[in-house]
Design an enzyme around this catalytic site. Structure first.
Site, PDB file in Angstrom:
ATOM      1  N   PRO A  10       6.884  24.762 -26.256  1.00 56.15           N
ATOM      2  CA  PRO A  10       7.391  25.750 -27.191  1.00 56.15           C
ATOM      3  C   PRO A  10       6.763  27.125 -27.039  1.00 56.15           C
ATOM      4  O   PRO A  10       5.566  27.265 -26.801  1.00 56.15           O
ATOM      5  CB  PRO A  10       7.064  25.158 -28.567  1.00 56.15           C
ATOM      6  CG  PRO A  10       6.007  24.153 -28.326  1.00 56.15           C
ATOM      7  CD  PRO A  10       6.216  23.644 -26.934  1.00 56.15           C
ATOM      8  N   ASN A  11       7.623  28.117 -27.155  1.00 54.47           N
ATOM      9  CA  ASN A  11       7.301  29.541 -27.155  1.00 54.47           C
ATOM     10  C   ASN A  11       6.879  30.079 -25.796  1.00 54.47           C
ATOM     11  O   ASN A  11       6.673  31.282 -25.652  1.00 54.47           O
ATOM     12  CB  ASN A  11       6.237  29.864 -28.220  1.00 54.47           C
ATOM     13  CG  ASN A  11       6.727  29.517 -29.601  1.00 54.47           C
ATOM     14  OD1 ASN A  11       7.828  29.902 -29.988  1.00 54.47           O
ATOM     15  ND2 ASN A  11       5.939  28.775 -30.338  1.00 54.47           N
ATOM     16  N   ARG A  18       5.391  37.647 -25.847  1.00 55.21           N
ATOM     17  CA  ARG A  18       4.573  37.060 -26.910  1.00 55.21           C
ATOM     18  C   ARG A  18       3.086  37.338 -26.681  1.00 55.21           C
ATOM     19  O   ARG A  18       2.533  36.957 -25.649  1.00 55.21           O
ATOM     20  CB  ARG A  18       4.799  35.548 -26.934  1.00 55.21           C
ATOM     21  CG  ARG A  18       3.903  34.810 -27.888  1.00 55.21           C
ATOM     22  CD  ARG A  18       4.063  33.310 -27.721  1.00 55.21           C
ATOM     23  NE  ARG A  18       3.146  32.605 -28.592  1.00 55.21           N
ATOM     24  CZ  ARG A  18       2.646  31.429 -28.335  1.00 55.21           C
ATOM     25  NH1 ARG A  18       2.980  30.788 -27.234  1.00 55.21           N
ATOM     26  NH2 ARG A  18       1.822  30.854 -29.175  1.00 55.21           N
ATOM     27  N   TYR A  23      -1.546  36.061 -23.570  1.00 56.03           N
ATOM     28  CA  TYR A  23      -0.738  35.356 -22.573  1.00 56.03           C
ATOM     29  C   TYR A  23      -0.323  36.210 -21.374  1.00 56.03           C
ATOM     30  O   TYR A  23       0.323  35.713 -20.468  1.00 56.03           O
ATOM     31  CB  TYR A  23       0.512  34.779 -23.239  1.00 56.03           C
ATOM     32  CG  TYR A  23       0.176  33.768 -24.309  1.00 56.03           C
ATOM     33  CD1 TYR A  23      -0.273  32.499 -23.966  1.00 56.03           C
ATOM     34  CD2 TYR A  23       0.279  34.088 -25.654  1.00 56.03           C
ATOM     35  CE1 TYR A  23      -0.600  31.569 -24.942  1.00 56.03           C
ATOM     36  CE2 TYR A  23      -0.045  33.172 -26.630  1.00 56.03           C
ATOM     37  CZ  TYR A  23      -0.478  31.917 -26.270  1.00 56.03           C
ATOM     38  OH  TYR A  23      -0.806  31.004 -27.233  1.00 56.03           O
ATOM     39  N   ASN A  72       2.300  22.250 -19.596  1.00 61.61           N
ATOM     40  CA  ASN A  72       1.759  23.101 -20.651  1.00 61.61           C
ATOM     41  C   ASN A  72       2.588  22.784 -21.888  1.00 61.61           C
ATOM     42  O   ASN A  72       3.689  23.292 -22.059  1.00 61.61           O
ATOM     43  CB  ASN A  72       1.858  24.579 -20.286  1.00 61.61           C
ATOM     44  CG  ASN A  72       1.195  25.466 -21.323  1.00 61.61           C
ATOM     45  OD1 ASN A  72       0.987  25.069 -22.466  1.00 61.61           O
ATOM     46  ND2 ASN A  72       0.883  26.693 -20.920  1.00 61.61           N
ATOM     47  N   ALA A  75       1.857  24.334 -28.307  1.00 55.97           N
ATOM     48  CA  ALA A  75       1.302  23.859 -29.573  1.00 55.97           C
ATOM     49  C   ALA A  75       1.430  22.347 -29.744  1.00 55.97           C
ATOM     50  O   ALA A  75       0.649  21.746 -30.479  1.00 55.97           O
ATOM     51  CB  ALA A  75       1.975  24.582 -30.740  1.00 55.97           C
ATOM     52  N   GLU A  96      -2.756  18.747 -17.511  1.00 58.54           N
ATOM     53  CA  GLU A  96      -2.544  19.594 -18.686  1.00 58.54           C
ATOM     54  C   GLU A  96      -3.015  21.010 -18.353  1.00 58.54           C
ATOM     55  O   GLU A  96      -4.102  21.193 -17.800  1.00 58.54           O
ATOM     56  CB  GLU A  96      -3.347  19.032 -19.853  1.00 58.54           C
ATOM     57  CG  GLU A  96      -3.291  19.851 -21.110  1.00 58.54           C
ATOM     58  CD  GLU A  96      -4.183  19.296 -22.209  1.00 58.54           C
ATOM     59  OE1 GLU A  96      -4.465  20.053 -23.163  1.00 58.54           O
ATOM     60  OE2 GLU A  96      -4.621  18.123 -22.128  1.00 58.54           O
ATOM     61  N   HIS A  98      -3.228  25.222 -19.772  1.00 55.19           N
ATOM     62  CA  HIS A  98      -3.101  26.242 -20.812  1.00 55.19           C
ATOM     63  C   HIS A  98      -3.417  27.590 -20.191  1.00 55.19           C
ATOM     64  O   HIS A  98      -4.350  27.708 -19.388  1.00 55.19           O
ATOM     65  CB  HIS A  98      -4.055  25.973 -21.976  1.00 55.19           C
ATOM     66  CG  HIS A  98      -3.787  24.669 -22.625  1.00 55.19           C
ATOM     67  ND1 HIS A  98      -2.745  24.481 -23.500  1.00 55.19           N
ATOM     68  CD2 HIS A  98      -4.398  23.473 -22.488  1.00 55.19           C
ATOM     69  CE1 HIS A  98      -2.735  23.221 -23.885  1.00 55.19           C
ATOM     70  NE2 HIS A  98      -3.723  22.579 -23.274  1.00 55.19           N
ATOM     71  N   ARG A 105     -10.362  30.066 -29.008  1.00 53.69           N
ATOM     72  CA  ARG A 105      -9.368  30.428 -30.026  1.00 53.69           C
ATOM     73  C   ARG A 105      -9.598  29.637 -31.312  1.00 53.69           C
ATOM     74  O   ARG A 105     -10.678  29.095 -31.514  1.00 53.69           O
ATOM     75  CB  ARG A 105      -7.972  30.203 -29.445  1.00 53.69           C
ATOM     76  CG  ARG A 105      -7.755  31.108 -28.200  1.00 53.69           C
ATOM     77  CD  ARG A 105      -6.390  31.028 -27.650  1.00 53.69           C
ATOM     78  NE  ARG A 105      -5.418  31.509 -28.633  1.00 53.69           N
ATOM     79  CZ  ARG A 105      -4.125  31.260 -28.540  1.00 53.69           C
ATOM     80  NH1 ARG A 105      -3.642  30.561 -27.541  1.00 53.69           N
ATOM     81  NH2 ARG A 105      -3.296  31.713 -29.462  1.00 53.69           N
TER      82      ARG A 105
END
Length: 155
Positions: A10-11, A18, A23, A72, A75, A96, A98, A105
């Site tokens: 998502p996103n 964004r 990012y 990735n 969330a 995985e 990111h 964060r």
């Protein structure tokens, strides 16, 4: 030719727009040709969805026919036991990824429900995290049906 599926959650369709301070300012679609050019002997396919069930469907679709997955989950990393269960069921290794360093964060981003089902985790190197994941997964790639699970062991 080995096949790697990159899956973004998502996103991540909003990369370049964004929160560029976190990012970056490049879209994934702009980055992908550069990544593919670095690995001409690997077929790198790309999929993105904002919907958890669609991510699971894609993982199941490619997890038994592709040689590796770079995921990735966005969330959903921090919320989805369903993704963890799915990754554990696959025959190919999953890494995985990111873009940001999730440990620098918010506290809720420090826990991943999918890490325990993955071969490894790469975070914090911007879009270059994907290249690092392709490098890291390459020694673990097997032909479909050879029976490796997502953690890289023989299943």
């Amino acid at each position: 030719m080995k096949k790697i599926q990159i899956i973004n959650g998502p996103n991540l369709n909003l990369l370049g727009v964004r929160e560029p301070g976190i990012y970056g300012s490049s879209s994934f679609e702009k980055y992908l040709p550069e990544l593919r050019a670095q690995y001409p002997d690997v077929q790198i396919d790309y999929y993105q969805s904002n919907i958890e069930g669609e991510l699971i469907n894609k993982l199941q679709e490619v997890g038994f026919t592709y040689d590796g997955i770079v995921l990735n989950a966005g969330a959903y990393t921090h919320t989805s036991i369903a993704l963890q269960d799915c990754i554990r069921s696959l025959k190919c290794p999953t890494i995985e990824v990111h873009i940001s360093n999730v440990h620098k964060r918010e506290e809720f981003r420090h826990h991943s429900f999918i890490s325990c089902a993955c071969l490894g985790v790469i975070c914090g190197f911007g879009l270059d995290s994907y290249r690092l994941a392709v490098e890291a997964i390459s020694p673990h790639l097997t032909s479909p049906g050879e029976g490796t699970n997502s953690a890289g062991g023989k299943g």
